[in-house]
Scaffold this active site. Structure first.
Site, PDB file in Angstrom:
ATOM      1  N   ARG A  72     107.222 -15.529  22.720  1.00  0.00           N
ATOM      2  CA  ARG A  72     107.351 -14.686  23.902  1.00  0.00           C
ATOM      3  C   ARG A  72     107.200 -15.439  25.211  1.00  0.00           C
ATOM      4  O   ARG A  72     107.990 -15.271  26.133  1.00  0.00           O
ATOM      5  CB  ARG A  72     106.307 -13.559  23.886  1.00  0.00           C
ATOM      6  CG  ARG A  72     106.717 -12.364  23.090  1.00  0.00           C
ATOM      7  CD  ARG A  72     105.495 -11.722  22.507  1.00  0.00           C
ATOM      8  NE  ARG A  72     104.966 -12.597  21.478  1.00  0.00           N
ATOM      9  CZ  ARG A  72     105.345 -12.535  20.203  1.00  0.00           C
ATOM     10  NH1 ARG A  72     106.158 -11.607  19.814  1.00  0.00           N
ATOM     11  NH2 ARG A  72     104.869 -13.383  19.316  1.00  0.00           N
ATOM     12  N   THR A  73     106.157 -16.246  25.306  1.00  0.00           N
ATOM     13  CA  THR A  73     105.874 -16.851  26.611  1.00  0.00           C
ATOM     14  C   THR A  73     107.001 -17.804  27.002  1.00  0.00           C
ATOM     15  O   THR A  73     107.545 -17.736  28.102  1.00  0.00           O
ATOM     16  CB  THR A  73     104.511 -17.568  26.579  1.00  0.00           C
ATOM     17  OG1 THR A  73     103.531 -16.619  26.178  1.00  0.00           O
ATOM     18  CG2 THR A  73     104.145 -18.127  27.941  1.00  0.00           C
ATOM     19  N   LYS A 101     102.499 -41.035  22.572  1.00  0.00           N
ATOM     20  CA  LYS A 101     102.327 -42.490  22.686  1.00  0.00           C
ATOM     21  C   LYS A 101     101.100 -42.840  23.517  1.00  0.00           C
ATOM     22  O   LYS A 101     100.874 -43.990  23.845  1.00  0.00           O
ATOM     23  CB  LYS A 101     103.555 -43.110  23.369  1.00  0.00           C
ATOM     24  CG  LYS A 101     104.866 -42.842  22.673  1.00  0.00           C
ATOM     25  CD  LYS A 101     105.989 -43.535  23.458  1.00  0.00           C
ATOM     26  CE  LYS A 101     107.354 -43.059  23.032  1.00  0.00           C
ATOM     27  NZ  LYS A 101     108.366 -43.372  24.045  1.00  0.00           N
ATOM     28  N   ARG A 122     101.947 -25.080  27.987  1.00  0.00           N
ATOM     29  CA  ARG A 122     101.011 -24.498  27.012  1.00  0.00           C
ATOM     30  C   ARG A 122     100.462 -25.649  26.181  1.00  0.00           C
ATOM     31  O   ARG A 122     101.219 -26.528  25.748  1.00  0.00           O
ATOM     32  CB  ARG A 122     101.710 -23.488  26.112  1.00  0.00           C
ATOM     33  CG  ARG A 122     100.835 -23.096  24.914  1.00  0.00           C
ATOM     34  CD  ARG A 122     101.410 -21.978  24.106  1.00  0.00           C
ATOM     35  NE  ARG A 122     101.321 -20.716  24.823  1.00  0.00           N
ATOM     36  CZ  ARG A 122     101.556 -19.535  24.262  1.00  0.00           C
ATOM     37  NH1 ARG A 122     101.889 -19.452  22.998  1.00  0.00           N
ATOM     38  NH2 ARG A 122     101.451 -18.422  24.965  1.00  0.00           N
ATOM     39  N   HIS A 150      95.197 -17.383  30.009  1.00  0.00           N
ATOM     40  CA  HIS A 150      96.635 -17.123  29.868  1.00  0.00           C
ATOM     41  C   HIS A 150      97.003 -16.110  30.966  1.00  0.00           C
ATOM     42  O   HIS A 150      97.311 -14.954  30.702  1.00  0.00           O
ATOM     43  CB  HIS A 150      96.894 -16.540  28.474  1.00  0.00           C
ATOM     44  CG  HIS A 150      98.328 -16.484  28.061  1.00  0.00           C
ATOM     45  ND1 HIS A 150      99.384 -16.761  28.908  1.00  0.00           N
ATOM     46  CD2 HIS A 150      98.890 -16.164  26.867  1.00  0.00           C
ATOM     47  CE1 HIS A 150     100.517 -16.616  28.244  1.00  0.00           C
ATOM     48  NE2 HIS A 150     100.251 -16.253  27.010  1.00  0.00           N
TER      49      HIS A 150
END
Ligand code: NCD
Length: 326
Positions: A72-73, A101, A122, A150
């Site tokens: 969704r996000t 890395k 995220r 969030h």
């Protein structure tokens, strides 16, 4: 769970938002929330009138950097940018990027700033979005940092509550499930505390209670493990998934994961106009038979989030010429 502090430069532009990066729900004041929700409502009305594409972000690029799963996000941000006439570059699996890395988040941010006008990140680590924002030359949006925050989900949640209940104050709001680890619950309660006269009922297994620092801002909050004792009083019931990925001890997860399973039977005493919400994905906590009840609002909640994210992108994106930041 520790609330992560970060600095956030205020913009001098009184017509715009009061912040540059959206990392924590605490970055938003009430005026910001109202500006975002009213622009979201405008997009929503225009969409209902048949509009599919706008020009408000024409020429702008959104970068989505996701180091944790999301449907969704990420999709709603990407869809929002495309609907605004902008374009999207995307890192779906952060593990395939140079952080693998050993590059720091701050260096990645400095580099991505040349490629995009706004970034959504995220990441599984609490505090990661703030670290990223430190190195960024463009606005950064936290799309979820571990169990911490969030904030854009919570703006979408407020939009749904206002549409369903007609107001954001003077409500009795139940929040149920994994209140310890759910970043959506943490951000939501912070945002709601900007509005007066709300009462909160925190419903959880005793081992998954809301952390003390999140409780501090809530004037009137009752804690219980017994949904039936409070269900008839609620205007909103916000359900969260038990956040399996935050449990170091999988046996402990197995013990608490099914503490609450909502069924039509368990919602019998609920007000007919109660708004039943969930940020999704659900696992077992809401039985699919509940979907047809008048209270079920979670699919609309997910769908309308795109208008809220359009509003955020329009109001937050870099408007200075690209070279000015380099
Ligand atoms: C939430 C999240 O990622 O925190 N999902 C979402 O963004 N819609 C809720 C969850 O995963 O439980």
């Amino acid at each position: 769970m520790r609330r992560v502090k970060h600095k956030n430069k205020k913009s001098a532009d009184k017509k715009g938002l009061s912040f540059r990066h959206l990392i924590d729900a605490k970055d938003l004041n009430r005026d910001d929330v109202e500006k975002i929700l009213s622009l979201a409502a405008r997009y929503h009305f225009e969409a209902e009138d048949g509009e599919r594409r706008w020009k408000d972000a024409k020429g702008h690029i959104l970068a989505t950097l996701f180091f944790e799963p999301s449907t969704r996000t990420r999709f709603s941000f990407e869809s929002a940018m495309l609907r605004l006439g902008g374009e999207v570059i995307s890192l779906e699996q952060g593990s395939s990027s140079s952080t693998r890395k050993g590059e720091t988040l701050s260096d990645t941010a400095r580099v991505v700033s040349a490629y995009a006008d706004i970034v959504v990140i995220r990441h599984p680590e609490a505090g990661s979005a703030a670290k990223f924002a430190k190195g960024a030359l463009v606005p950064v949006i936290n799309g979820g940092d571990g169990a911490n925050q969030h904030p854009t989900q919570s703006l979408a949640d407020l939009y749904t509550i206002r549409l369903a209940q007609g107001r954001l104050e003077n409500l009795t709001i139940g929040v149920l499930g994994d209140l310890k680890n759910s970043r959506t619950a943490h951000s939501l309660l912070t945002l709601l505390s900007l509005y007066p006269k709300n009462k909160y009922v925190l419903i959880s297994h005793p081992s998954l209670q809301l952390p003390r620092e999140d409780k501090a801002g809530l004037a009137a909050a009752v804690e219980t493990a017994d949904l039936q004792s409070v269900i008839d009083k609620l205007d909103v019931l916000y359900v969260t998934r038990v956040q399996e990925e935050r449990f170091a001890d999988k046996a402990e997860y197995a013990r608490v994961k099914n503490s609450f399973i909502l069924t039509p039977e368990s919602l019998k005493k609920a007000k007919k106009n109660m708004t039943l919400m969930h940020a999704l994905p659900r696992v077992n906590e809401i039985h699919p038979d509940v979907d047809k009840l008048p209270q079920a609002a979670y699919f609309e909640q997910a769908g309308r989030a795109v208008f809220v994210r359009m509003a955020l992108l329009t109001l937050m994106k870099r408007d200075a010429p690209l070279v000015a930041a380099l």
